[in-house]
Design a protein around this motif. Structure first.
Motif, short mmCIF file in Angstrom:
data_model
loop_
_atom_site.label_atom_id
_atom_site.label_comp_id
_atom_site.label_asym_id
_atom_site.label_seq_id
_atom_site.Cartn_x
_atom_site.Cartn_y
_atom_site.Cartn_z
N TYR A 184 -21.55 28.68 9.52
CA TYR A 184 -22.18 27.91 8.45
C TYR A 184 -22.14 26.41 8.76
CZ TYR A 184 -22.84 26.05 3.68
OH TYR A 184 -23.28 25.36 2.58
N LEU A 185 -21.00 25.91 9.24
CA LEU A 185 -20.89 24.49 9.55
C LEU A 185 -21.70 24.11 10.78
CD1 LEU A 185 -17.10 23.95 8.79
CD2 LEU A 185 -19.04 23.14 7.45
N VAL A 186 -21.76 24.99 11.77
CA VAL A 186 -22.61 24.73 12.93
C VAL A 186 -24.08 24.66 12.50
CG1 VAL A 186 -23.47 25.69 15.11
CG2 VAL A 186 -21.02 25.72 14.62
N PHE A 187 -24.50 25.58 11.65
CA PHE A 187 -25.88 25.56 11.17
C PHE A 187 -26.15 24.27 10.40
CE2 PHE A 187 -29.21 26.30 8.07
CZ PHE A 187 -30.18 26.93 8.82
N ASN A 188 -25.22 23.85 9.56
CA ASN A 188 -25.43 22.63 8.78
C ASN A 188 -25.57 21.41 9.67
OD1 ASN A 188 -25.42 23.90 6.33
ND2 ASN A 188 -23.32 23.38 5.80
N GLU A 189 -24.79 21.35 10.76
CA GLU A 189 -24.92 20.21 11.67
C GLU A 189 -26.29 20.21 12.33
OE1 GLU A 189 -24.37 16.82 13.78
OE2 GLU A 189 -23.12 17.58 12.14
N GLY A 190 -26.83 21.38 12.62
CA GLY A 190 -28.18 21.44 13.18
C GLY A 190 -29.25 21.13 12.16
N TYR A 191 -29.03 21.56 10.93
CA TYR A 191 -29.99 21.36 9.84
C TYR A 191 -30.18 19.88 9.52
CZ TYR A 191 -31.47 21.29 4.90
OH TYR A 191 -32.10 21.02 3.71
N LEU A 192 -29.11 19.11 9.60
CA LEU A 192 -29.17 17.68 9.33
C LEU A 192 -28.17 17.00 10.26
CD1 LEU A 192 -30.83 15.94 7.37
CD2 LEU A 192 -28.84 15.84 5.88
N ALA A 193 -28.58 16.79 11.51
CA ALA A 193 -27.68 16.32 12.55
C ALA A 193 -27.13 14.94 12.22
CB ALA A 193 -28.41 16.28 13.89
N PRO A 215 -33.10 14.20 14.38
CA PRO A 215 -32.68 14.45 13.00
C PRO A 215 -32.36 15.91 12.72
CG PRO A 215 -35.04 13.97 13.12
CD PRO A 215 -34.46 13.66 14.47
N VAL A 216 -33.01 16.80 13.47
CA VAL A 216 -32.76 18.24 13.33
C VAL A 216 -32.45 18.79 14.73
CG1 VAL A 216 -33.72 20.47 12.69
CG2 VAL A 216 -34.30 18.45 11.35
N ARG A 249 -39.62 19.41 6.99
CA ARG A 249 -38.54 18.54 6.51
C ARG A 249 -38.54 17.15 7.13
NH1 ARG A 249 -33.90 19.83 8.09
NH2 ARG A 249 -32.84 18.52 6.55
N VAL A 250 -39.25 16.96 8.25
CA VAL A 250 -39.32 15.66 8.89
C VAL A 250 -40.77 15.31 9.15
CG1 VAL A 250 -38.62 14.29 10.89
CG2 VAL A 250 -37.06 16.02 9.98
N SER A 251 -41.19 14.12 8.75
CA SER A 251 -42.58 13.69 8.90
C SER A 251 -42.87 13.32 10.35
CB SER A 251 -42.87 12.49 7.99
OG SER A 251 -42.17 11.34 8.47
N VAL A 294 -38.36 14.41 4.71
CA VAL A 294 -39.25 14.75 3.61
C VAL A 294 -38.47 15.56 2.60
CG1 VAL A 294 -41.43 15.84 2.92
CG2 VAL A 294 -41.23 14.77 5.19
N ALA A 295 -38.30 15.01 1.40
CA ALA A 295 -37.51 15.69 0.37
C ALA A 295 -38.21 16.96 -0.09
CB ALA A 295 -37.29 14.76 -0.82
N LEU A 296 -37.44 17.86 -0.70
CA LEU A 296 -37.97 19.16 -1.11
C LEU A 296 -39.19 19.02 -2.01
CD1 LEU A 296 -37.59 22.25 -1.09
CD2 LEU A 296 -36.08 21.98 -3.08
N ASP A 297 -39.17 18.05 -2.91
CA ASP A 297 -40.28 17.91 -3.85
C ASP A 297 -41.54 17.35 -3.20
OD1 ASP A 297 -39.12 15.45 -3.43
OD2 ASP A 297 -39.48 14.72 -5.47
N GLU A 298 -41.43 16.84 -1.96
CA GLU A 298 -42.58 16.27 -1.26
C GLU A 298 -43.06 17.13 -0.09
OE1 GLU A 298 -40.71 12.58 -0.17
OE2 GLU A 298 -41.60 11.51 -1.87
N GLN A 299 -42.38 18.23 0.18
CA GLN A 299 -42.72 19.04 1.34
C GLN A 299 -44.01 19.83 1.15
OE1 GLN A 299 -39.38 21.49 2.52
NE2 GLN A 299 -37.99 19.74 2.69
N ASP A 300 -44.71 20.02 2.25
CA ASP A 300 -45.89 20.88 2.27
C ASP A 300 -45.41 22.33 2.36
OD1 ASP A 300 -48.22 22.27 2.70
OD2 ASP A 300 -48.63 21.40 4.68
#
Length: 411
Positions: free
Chosen positions: A187-196, A203-204, A246-248, A254-260
């Protein structure tokens, strides 16, 4: 030179844990394994610019690390048992059985998650050796000082030596008592990849998220009836499904409310939803869901909404209420406050967030959440100060760009 540096970095991300796993299994010493791996990568930095990147970087690194390990053993000790271990590399002694797991990295992960080690030390050691994360990255994951992480790793290694914990794969019967530690690492390894958070990284880090998913799939194949394994896999899939949105193009988060949402991976979402439904069926039969299952259910609600305005925030809050009982941590309380803001307004949520000031003072997401709530309340000066603190603490380039833009839009 830049191409070579990139090749070394890419090899480190992909090969570090495998090299350490190979050496730990062959020599039975984590210190030797880690230091020999580090020496091999240092040698690559020196030699690859002149000699060129080898056709098989992973094999080159493993061979070099093995030689470094043998050299160190011969320098430091002439004990017969160490030489016998070294001769395993040359085929003079048959390798030990692999046990219940035939994946090298997952085998080391289960081996390091020994119940004799304290949970914090176990996590730190495994994240370093198997996850390949640096000490600063691990410190940010735990929200603690780097020195504390270093001490945990040192204590874990000392405990392994003092207790003579063998470097062998546990049997199939041993897996259930170790799986919670394995899941925490993944879980922690995934989180580091999700938002490096590491400097000089993108960034990912898809290499980390993809590997965490791969290993979690393997754990599920070993323990198909474990609800938390299924829950963690569902959580990863539903999170990974949003990666490309998640990244432009300019490198800003890109926040959740702004994502395509049309850019989300429909196949991963469908698989994640199927796994969540599987666990809901088990819950209906009286099997209480654990932390990862609840987190997966929250993500299922978000990925079911066609638009941010369609999100069932009442269900999200109910799930967070359940999660708080399972994991009463400040970070969970902070995330719950975001759902409260959508239902009861930013003023009610801000009161909840302000209670978390002491434990989350060094956590950038606390200040970012507070800044947004203050913005919604029209308290621009205070919001700007909170954004400034969030930018100062954030380590992800895409997130810094996003926070900076939101701050500058305050006027």
């Amino acid at each position: 030179m830049n191409d070579v540096a990139e090749a070394v970095t890419r090899a480190h991300h992909g090969e570090w844990a495998r090299v350490v796993a190979t050496l730990a299994r062959r020599f039975g010493d984590l210190d030797i394994a880690e230091e020999a791996a580090a020496e091999a990568f240092a040698t690559a930095v020196e030699r690859w610019p002149a000699d060129g990147v080898p056709p098989c970087p992973g094999a080159w690194l493993t061979t070099t690390a093995v030689r470094k390990a043998i050299d160190r053993i011969r320098r430091e000790s002439k004990r017969d048992d160490k030489h016998r271990e070294a001769r395993i590399v040359h085929g003079d002694t048959p390798a030990e059985p692999l046990g219940a797991v035939d994946d090298d990295r997952l085998r080391l992960l289960f081996t390091c998650c020994h119940p004799a080690l304290a949970p914090e030390a176990r996590l730190a050691l495994t994240l370093r050796l198997v996850g390949g994360l640096t000490v600063p990255e691990i410190a940010r994951a735990f929200l603690v000082a780097e020195g504390a992480v270093g001490q945990r790793i040192t204590r874990a290694k000392a405990k392994i030596k003092a207790a003579r914990i063998p470097y062998r794969m546990p049997s199939a019967e041993d897996l259930p008592e170790r799986v919670s530690g394995v899941l925490a690492v993944l879980y922690l390894v995934f989180n580091e990849g999700y938002l490096a958070t590491g400097p000089g990284t993108g960034p990912v880090r898809q290499d980390l998220t993809a590997e965490a998913i791969r290993l979690t799939r393997l754990v599920r194949a070993l323990l198909p009836d474990d609800g938390e394994v299924t829950g963690l896999l569902a959580l990863m899939l539903l999170t990974e499904a949003r990666r490309t949105a998640r990244v432009s193009a300019s490198g800003e988060l890109v926040a959740l409310d702004e994502q395509d949402r049309g850019a989300w991976d429909a196949d991963l979402i469908a698989e994640g939803h199927r796994l969540v439904r599987e666990r809901l069926t088990a819950a209906a039969a009286g099997v209480a869901p654990g932390r990862y299952q609840v987190l997966a259910a929250i993500n299922a609600v978000h990925t079911s909404a066609r638009d941010m305005r369609d999100t069932d925030w009442s269900q999200v809050l109910a799930l967070y209420d359940r999660l708080v009982r399972l994991d009463p941590s400040p970070v969970v309380a902070l995330n719950r406050a975001v759902a409260v803001a959508e239902l009861d307004g930013p003023e009610v949520a801000l009161a909840l967030v302000d209670r978390l000031a002491e434990p989350l003072a060094g956590y950038h997401a606390y200040h970012a959440t507070r800044a947004d709530l203050l913005r919604r309340l029209g308290r621009s000066r205070q919001s700007r100060a909170a954004y400034d603190r969030a930018v100062e603490l954030a380590g992800n380039t895409a997130e810094i760009a996003w926070l900076t833009r939101r701050r500058d839009r305050l006027g």
